[in-house]
Every structure is written in C-alpha cells, then in structure tokens.
Design a protein around this motif. Structure first.
Motif, mmCIF file in Angstrom:
data_model
loop_
_atom_site.group_PDB
_atom_site.id
_atom_site.type_symbol
_atom_site.label_atom_id
_atom_site.label_comp_id
_atom_site.label_asym_id
_atom_site.label_seq_id
_atom_site.Cartn_x
_atom_site.Cartn_y
_atom_site.Cartn_z
ATOM 1 N N ARG A 22 4.319 4.610 -7.189
ATOM 2 C CA ARG A 22 4.291 4.742 -5.551
ATOM 3 C C ARG A 22 4.104 3.384 -4.961
ATOM 4 O O ARG A 22 5.013 3.137 -4.099
ATOM 5 C CB ARG A 22 3.406 5.779 -5.138
ATOM 6 C CG ARG A 22 3.499 6.056 -4.027
ATOM 7 C CD ARG A 22 4.784 6.659 -3.283
ATOM 8 N NE ARG A 22 5.220 7.646 -3.641
ATOM 9 C CZ ARG A 22 4.611 9.029 -3.642
ATOM 10 N NH1 ARG A 22 3.840 9.392 -2.716
ATOM 11 N NH2 ARG A 22 5.149 9.829 -4.229
ATOM 12 N N VAL A 23 3.260 2.619 -5.401
ATOM 13 C CA VAL A 23 3.011 1.259 -4.931
ATOM 14 C C VAL A 23 4.104 0.183 -5.206
ATOM 15 O O VAL A 23 4.564 -0.321 -4.153
ATOM 16 C CB VAL A 23 1.590 0.433 -5.579
ATOM 17 C CG1 VAL A 23 1.723 -0.798 -5.265
ATOM 18 C CG2 VAL A 23 0.727 1.449 -5.141
ATOM 19 N N PHE A 24 4.710 0.398 -6.204
ATOM 20 C CA PHE A 24 6.120 -0.157 -6.737
ATOM 21 C C PHE A 24 7.213 0.088 -5.541
ATOM 22 O O PHE A 24 7.929 -0.709 -5.052
ATOM 23 C CB PHE A 24 6.384 -0.267 -7.949
ATOM 24 C CG PHE A 24 7.671 -0.957 -8.466
ATOM 25 C CD1 PHE A 24 7.787 -2.204 -8.652
ATOM 26 C CD2 PHE A 24 8.877 -0.384 -8.392
ATOM 27 C CE1 PHE A 24 8.744 -3.041 -9.119
ATOM 28 C CE2 PHE A 24 9.988 -1.064 -8.766
ATOM 29 C CZ PHE A 24 10.019 -2.466 -9.101
ATOM 30 N N ASP A 25 7.462 1.431 -5.427
ATOM 31 C CA ASP A 25 8.408 2.046 -4.708
ATOM 32 C C ASP A 25 8.293 1.459 -3.263
ATOM 33 O O ASP A 25 9.296 1.325 -2.443
ATOM 34 C CB ASP A 25 8.645 3.747 -4.879
ATOM 35 C CG ASP A 25 9.111 4.038 -6.329
ATOM 36 O OD1 ASP A 25 9.863 3.152 -7.033
ATOM 37 O OD2 ASP A 25 8.782 5.204 -6.435
ATOM 38 N N GLN A 26 7.122 1.500 -2.873
ATOM 39 C CA GLN A 26 6.770 1.374 -1.392
ATOM 40 C C GLN A 26 6.277 -0.139 -1.286
ATOM 41 O O GLN A 26 5.609 -0.404 -0.130
ATOM 42 C CB GLN A 26 5.774 2.130 -0.803
ATOM 43 C CG GLN A 26 6.386 3.535 -0.882
ATOM 44 C CD GLN A 26 7.236 3.882 0.318
ATOM 45 O OE1 GLN A 26 7.482 2.973 1.107
ATOM 46 N NE2 GLN A 26 8.078 4.989 0.004
ATOM 47 N N ARG A 27 6.544 -0.946 -2.161
ATOM 48 C CA ARG A 27 6.034 -2.351 -2.159
ATOM 49 C C ARG A 27 6.393 -3.144 -0.906
ATOM 50 O O ARG A 27 5.529 -3.626 -0.271
ATOM 51 C CB ARG A 27 6.549 -3.117 -3.148
ATOM 52 C CG ARG A 27 7.982 -3.413 -3.312
ATOM 53 C CD ARG A 27 8.535 -3.991 -4.803
ATOM 54 N NE ARG A 27 9.807 -4.004 -5.064
ATOM 55 C CZ ARG A 27 10.526 -3.115 -5.356
ATOM 56 N NH1 ARG A 27 10.312 -1.708 -5.474
ATOM 57 N NH2 ARG A 27 12.137 -3.270 -5.554
ATOM 58 N N GLU A 28 7.535 -3.043 -0.312
ATOM 59 C CA GLU A 28 7.995 -3.720 1.051
ATOM 60 C C GLU A 28 7.217 -3.231 2.364
ATOM 61 O O GLU A 28 6.755 -3.833 3.028
ATOM 62 C CB GLU A 28 9.458 -3.689 1.244
ATOM 63 C CG GLU A 28 10.165 -4.104 0.209
ATOM 64 C CD GLU A 28 11.875 -4.271 0.453
ATOM 65 O OE1 GLU A 28 12.172 -3.118 1.257
ATOM 66 O OE2 GLU A 28 12.747 -4.771 -0.266
#
Length: 518
Positions: free
Chosen positions: A225-231
């Motif tokens: 989830r952190v990677f998917d929402q990194r931006e």
C-alpha cells in the motif's frame, strides 16, 4: 438471530428491541431469557446427535487446537474435529472449549485436551492432531499418544518472518514505513490531507495499512500500500508539520523488488487463510511450487537486497520443509488427492515410497474387508494394469484350499505349516489386488486443481472402495489450525461486555451453532 449475530440472551428484555418486534407483529410474544437458553440447548443436542452419528460410522477424525484470550483476560483452549462422511462430504465441528487456570502450565493444557478428546471417545480414532509448533502444544499432544502435525500456516509464517528479519536493509525500510503509517493513523489532519492529495493526483482514496507482528502478510500489505500510494504519501508529508522522513526512490525500488520475491508466498498464505478448509494434501505441492517459483525469481532479480531476501527464504524453506515429502500423512494425503497424486512430489524416490505405503495400507484393508475386493473387476469399465503373478497367486490359493489335507487325517502334524501357507497366500493375493486398485487410480486423469477432490471420491467411492476409505482418513487432516483460529473471532463477539457472565456451556453452545463452525 441470537446465534448468527452473537446477541446476548438479554436482548429480549431490552425496551427498544421489544418495541421493534411489537411494531412488526403485535401478536408475537417474545420468549424470555430462560426460554431462549432452552431453545439453544435443544438445537445443540440435535447437532451433537448428528455429529455423534457421523463419528460412529467414521473410522478416523482429525483434530485442530489453539489457545486464545478473551476480553476479560482469561485463557481458553478449543478443539475442533474434522471428518469425511460416507457421502464424501467434509464436516467440521467444535468438540469443546475449556477455560485454563490463570497461571496455566503444560499439565493444564494436557488435561484440557485430554478431557475434550476423551469426552467424545476419540483417542483411538484420531488420524492427526494439527497445532502450532510451540513446545507446549507439541508436548501435550505427544503425551496424549496422538500424532502431532505442525500447522503449515504457522510454519510458513515463521519461514517468511525469519527471512525478512535477516534481510537488514528491508528491516530498516519496514521500520520507516511503520513510522509513516503510524503517523497518518494517529493524526486525523494528516489522514484527511492524504485523502485530499490522493484526489488531486487522481489516485484511489485508500488508507494506509499498519502491519501486525504476528502475521507476516500484514507486512506485505503495508509495504504494498505504501508503494502504491508513494506519490500521495510524499506529497502529503511535504505539506505537514512532522519530523517523519519520507522514503526515497531507492527505498521504493527495494520495496518493489522484495514484493516481487514475496508475491508467491503471499498468494500461498492467502490461499491457506481464505478457503474454509484446506486439506493437508496441499502441503507438499505448495512447498514444491514455492521452491520452484523462488528459484526462478532468484535467477532473474538483480537488486542485492531482493537477492538476499530470496536466499534467506530458500534457506529457511529448506530448513523447515525439506522433509515434508517423507511425512507419511502428508505424502498419503497428496497421493489420495486426485488433483496432485504423483505430480505433487519433487523427489520421485519419495513418491514411489509413498505409493508402496499406500499399497500396503490398501492391502491391509482388503484383508480386513475381503468382500469389497472384487469391486474393480465388476464396478469399473476402465482397463486395469497387468501385474505379474496376480492370477497365479489366486489360482494357487484356490488349489491349496481344495487340496489341503484335513487336520483329522494328519493328527495336526502339518497344521501350523498349512496355516502359514494360507496366511502367506492371503497376503500375496491382497497385496496384488491392492496394487491393481492403486495403479488403476493413479492412471486416472488428474482432477482440475480448482475442483473439489471430494466430488471425485463421491463419484468413485464404489470404483476404489478401499482407497476411498483411506481418502476419508487422510483428506480429513487440515493443513493448518486455521479452522480452530477462526473461533478467536467468534469468541471475541461472544465474550463482549454484555455477555461477560456467560457460562462456559452457553459459550460452547452458541459457538457450536454459529454457521461458521458447523
């Protein structure tokens, strides 16, 4: 409603509920608490009678067990039973729940398990007892004289946790990700700001996920989830007053590569948790597929951290699961699952040993139930494989019985010899018949992996009668103690503040009746 929604008995005495029922049907008289308890008890007796009748005609039952703590901080142990009925349907039922002393020791766990198993008269009929692999749980099952199998879900969880902990750079990134997630979870303004940024960037509005120490896949979900929402996370943090350091592009590359390595393990874990019942027949093929998938990924990845993680996983998997193909129950359950059979094994030597063991157990059943051993020749139109000396063995046996001298004529001189010849020929004949049944089954087409193996046995129970009896024994064994762990959720609902005074018997009855447990 009381059972499915785990409502307290006192719901019938609550003013709002009574008014609601009166509005629905003025002529309906609500039962009081005592009447409700009698209704629950009566329903439980009916279900227990049904379970007992199934166990009476079932030669083997498998058990799972686990411990849990209620909202009032008391410890409990529960045991569930699993069997395959004569109609080839899997049944799962709650054997019981026992409350443990405050400072419980191994002896208390042993006594509780022994009492629960003995109350159903199951000691001699337990195929396997599946528990987590802690010293306490293993020791108590062994003292009961029952075969203990480690829960594969727990084994897999430990393999991955140890591998991740040994990958130091990934550990540092996990710690940083936990801090980021904790910040957004604990700060309402930050959480609202993240949702605003997600909308502005056209990203789906998703909350971050915090990992739970006891479940490795929660770490996977957090990093994913952190990677998917990194931006969105980076943009939100840049506008907030915080000392939290955002993850950099190099960190996200590590996450991306490591998620790729862990993907198949996440799939396996989800499969073990999502299915209502996962048979032990899946353990050997799952381990094999994990090893193959990991080996392929290990050769393709180039990032050093991901490479280290893959190496750690290979080492831990080998340490924990190298001998699964030699465990008789796991091997026989895999062979008796028409989806896997011989293809489940990576080592064909172990596969052949499993076939020998299956043939031996099948031969024993034929000697016990000789009236069933002609089913293949009369009940199946498929050709049987030719085994040398099978006909000769049967002919010799018949001739021997016809020409065997009477004991009255030889004064008993040859009695022991003639008896030994008869026993030997009986063993040879049953072994040959068993080999035919086993080889015939193994030559059948494989079942599609997503199909239910019990549907196959429902259709072929008359074609392979002895193998069907063995399938009922070995396919009843769960791959993990997840069925028992599901009680935790139910128990959390039952032991709420309004029901903290429930008796142990009432708790057992409500949980037994709940649809998720029967």
């Amino acid at each position: 409603m009381l059972v499915k929604d785990t409502q307290p008995f006192s719901v019938v005495e609550e003013e709002g509920f009574a008014a609601f029922v009166q509005k629905l049907d003025p002529s309906y008289n609500l039962p009081n608490k005592q009447a409700l308890k009698k209704m629950v008890g009566s329903r439980c007796e009916f279900i227990n009678d049904n379970v007992v009748s199934q166990m009476v005609i079932s030669d083997f039952v498998s058990l799972t067990s686990d411990m849990w703590t209620s909202i009032d901080k008391h410890s409990y142990i529960s045991v569930t039973g699993h069997l395959v009925a004569e109609n080839a349907q899997l049944s799962t039922f709650l054997l019981g729940i026992s409350k443990l002393p405050e400072n419980h020791q191994v002896i208390h766990i042993e006594e509780a398990k022994n009492q629960l198993v003995a109350s159903w008269g199951l000691h001699s009929r337990v195929a396997a007892f599946v528990t987590e692999n802690s010293e306490n749980m293993v020791a108590t099952v062994q003292k009961l004289g029952i075969l203990q199998l480690p829960s594969f879900a727990h084994v897999l969880n430990l393999v991955i946790k140890r591998s991740m902990e040994a990958t130091l750079e990934l550990q540092d990134i996990r710690s940083q990700a936990r801090a980021i997630v904790a910040f957004f979870k604990s700060n309402q303004n930050a959480e609202m700001r993240l949702a605003e940024v997600q909308g502005q960037l056209g990203r789906p509005e998703q909350k971050l996920i915090q990992e739970v120490d006891s479940r490795w896949n929660s770490s996977f979900s957090m990093l994913e989830r952190v990677f998917d929402q990194r931006e969105s996370v980076a943009a939100a943090l840049s506008t907030l007053d915080t000392d939290i350091i955002p993850l950099g592009s190099a960190d996200y590359e590590v996450i991306h590569q490591c998620l790729g390595v862990l993907g198949s393990f996440n799939q396996a874990t989800a499969e073990l948790a999502s299915e209502k019942r996962v048979s032990a027949s899946k353990v050997i093929p799952l381990v094999r597929m994990l090893k193959i998938t990991l080996e392929k990924k290990h050769g393709a990845i180039i990032h050093p951290t991901a490479t280290q993680l893959a190496s750690n996983l290979q080492r831990e998997l080998q340490t924990s699961c190298s001998m699964v193909e030699t465990e008789p129950i796991l091997a026989l359950s895999a062979l008796l699952d028409p989806r896997f059979k011989m293809l489940a094994f990576g080592n064909q030597g172990y596969a052949q040993e499993a076939v020998k063991l299956l043939t031996s157990e099948c031969a024993s059943l034929i000697r016990i139930n000789p009236d069933k051993d002609d089913t293949l020749s009369t009940g199946s139109t498929a050709p049987s494989p030719t085994l040398p000396h099978t006909s000769w063995a049967m002919e010799t046996a018949s001739v021997s019985m016809a020409t065997s001298p009477s004991k009255s004529h030889d004064g008993g001189l040859w009695e022991m010899f003639d008896s030994k010849v008869g026993e030997t020929q009986s063993v040879q004949s049953s072994t040959a018949d068993a080999a035919v049944e086993v080889q015939h089954y193994l030559s059948d087409p494989y079942l599609n992996r997503v199909e239910n193996p019990m549907h196959y046995w429902e259709k072929h129970s008359k074609v392979y009668p002895h193998l069907f009896q063995l399938a009922r024994k070995y396919l009843s064994v769960p791959a993990s103690s997840v069925p028992c762990e599901r009680i935790f959720t139910k128990a959390g609902d039952v032991f709420n503040k309004k029901r903290s005074c429930l008796s142990m018997k009432a708790v057992e009855q409500i949980m037994l009746l709940n649809k998720g447990l029967v």
